[in-house]
Design an enzyme around this catalytic site. Structure first.
Site, PDB file in Angstrom:
ATOM      1  N   HIS A  89       0.863  -1.175   0.000  1.00 37.55           N
ATOM      2  CA  HIS A  89       0.000   0.000   0.000  1.00 37.55           C
ATOM      3  C   HIS A  89       0.901   1.226   0.000  1.00 37.55           C
ATOM      4  O   HIS A  89       2.055   1.168   0.403  1.00 37.55           O
ATOM      5  CB  HIS A  89      -0.929   0.005   1.216  1.00 37.55           C
ATOM      6  N   VAL A  90       0.374   2.317  -0.471  1.00 33.44           N
ATOM      7  CA  VAL A  90       1.177   3.529  -0.536  1.00 33.44           C
ATOM      8  C   VAL A  90       1.260   4.149   0.845  1.00 33.44           C
ATOM      9  O   VAL A  90       0.357   3.996   1.668  1.00 33.44           O
ATOM     10  CB  VAL A  90       0.603   4.520  -1.568  1.00 33.44           C
TER      11      VAL A  90
END
Length: 188
Positions: A89-90
């Site tokens: 995930h960012v």
């Protein structure tokens, strides 16, 4: 933030009202992102490139940028959480422009070294993309809860069909919804 410029607190607020119906549950996010089997790749970078390529994303999402951000996040600290699972995930989810949070589930063709906490290779990836921090955290917390549920964890381990995985995710979503207090009862 990196340059220590003052930021108003409202920069991190969501554009949508704070209401439980605003963000999708895990089942809806997973349905939107897709479930994929036998995802090829020999290393972390190749796997992430393939996941970004096959993930169901709106056309306006810059896939090259998403890949760069996921790789940058991995360079900070592995998203391998153990038991063969990683959650790419960012770090700053606000940079991705999607109308609602999306989560994909990818079962890898072969386990890949991911620098996971337990040192074991990763065979399953849950990839999360969200435009807001609140939506991102809500989905991440639901997934964390789901991965502690025996039935869901077993379905992931045996690479269950998408319909079963979505049904289990919907069950977990229902578990996490606070029941409405009976009418005439003061909840305090």
């Amino acid at each position: 933030m990196a340059n220590r410029l003052p930021l108003p607190p409202d920069i991190l607020e969501d554009a949508q009202p704070d209401h439980p119906d605003v963000f999708p549950g895990m089942a809806e996010a997973l349905w939107a992102g897709g479930v994929f089997y036998r995802v090829p790749g020999a290393d972390k970078a190749a796997i992430l490139a393939e996941v970004v390529r096959i993930m169901s994303l709106p056309p306006e999402v810059d896939r090259d940028l998403l890949l760069e951000v996921l790789l940058a996040r991995e360079s900070l600290c592995s998203t391998g959480i153990g038991d063969g699972v990683a959650i790419p995930h960012v770090r700053n989810p606000i940079v991705m422009h999607v109308p609602r949070p999306i989560m994909s589930l990818s079962f890898l063709a072969q386990p890949v070294e991911f620098d996971a906490l337990d040192g074991r290779p990763v065979h399953t990836l849950f990839t999360i993309v969200s435009a807001t921090i609140r939506g991102h955290l809500q989905l991440l917390s639901r997934l964390s809860f789901a991965l502690r549920q025996t039935e869901f964890k077993a379905a992931i381990a045996r690479k269950a069909p998408p319909e079963e995985l979505l049904q289990l995710a919907a069950t977990i979503d229902r578990m996490l919804v606070a029941p409405e207090p009976p009418q005439g009862v003061n909840p305090s």
